[in-house]
Design a protein around this motif. Structure first.
Motif, PDB file in Angstrom:
ATOM      1  N   GLU A 166      -6.894  -9.630  -4.597  1.00 52.93           N
ATOM      2  CA  GLU A 166      -7.353  -8.876  -5.727  1.00 52.93           C
ATOM      3  C   GLU A 166      -5.498  -8.177  -5.208  1.00 52.93           C
ATOM      4  N   LYS A 218      -4.992  -4.774  -6.484  1.00 51.54           N
ATOM      5  CA  LYS A 218      -4.765  -3.472  -6.486  1.00 51.54           C
ATOM      6  C   LYS A 218      -4.901  -2.856  -5.758  1.00 51.54           C
ATOM      7  N   LYS A 219      -5.022  -1.866  -5.464  1.00 50.60           N
ATOM      8  CA  LYS A 219      -4.880  -0.743  -3.982  1.00 50.60           C
ATOM      9  C   LYS A 219      -5.572  -1.393  -3.165  1.00 50.60           C
ATOM     10  N   ALA A 273      -0.409  -3.339  -5.117  1.00 47.82           N
ATOM     11  CA  ALA A 273       0.203  -2.015  -5.445  1.00 47.82           C
ATOM     12  C   ALA A 273      -0.026  -1.231  -5.007  1.00 47.82           C
TER      13      ALA A 273
END
Length: 120
Positions: free
Chosen positions: A45, A47-48, A87
């Motif tokens: 992932e 993402k954050k 991110a």
């Protein structure tokens, strides 16, 4: 050493644990676990991410600008560099009791002497 990757609802997506025989200190083992966790997050992932550890001195080092040099400075810089590929990453301290699952997986890895990764 153990890693748990959770989604925004705190559901475990991936768990990993392994025995560590070459760590010279608890902090070195912890920084390597953080490194492995972010590498897995980068792979699974982008993402954050919120990286939590019960090692307050490590979290402090990860949140500093890098001007403080320690024996583990290079490993800390590697963790930061891997985190920069996501991110966003937040380094946060957490009491061991708050993440009992990670603590138990780490002990399981230590007792079982092998590496396991489980994807939900």
């Amino acid at each position: 050493m153990s890693v748990i990757i959770r989604d925004e609802h705190k559901k475990a997506l991936l768990t990993s644990w392994r025995a560590v025989f070459d760590g010279r200190s608890a902090k070195e083992v912890e920084v390597n676990a953080c490194k492995k966790g972010l590498m897995l997050a980068r792979e699974w992932e982008r993402k954050k991410a919120i990286l939590e550890s019960d090692c307050l001195t490590l979290i402090t080092s990860l949140n500093m600008d890098g001007s403080q040099k320690s024996a583990l400075w290079y490993l800390v810089q590697e963790v930061k560099e891997i985190g920069s590929e996501l991110a966003e990453v937040i380094f946060r301290s957490a009491k061991r009791e708050r993440n009992r699952v990670a603590h138990e997986l780490a002990w399981f890895g230590k007792r079982s002497c092998h590496t396991v990764m489980h994807v939900q």
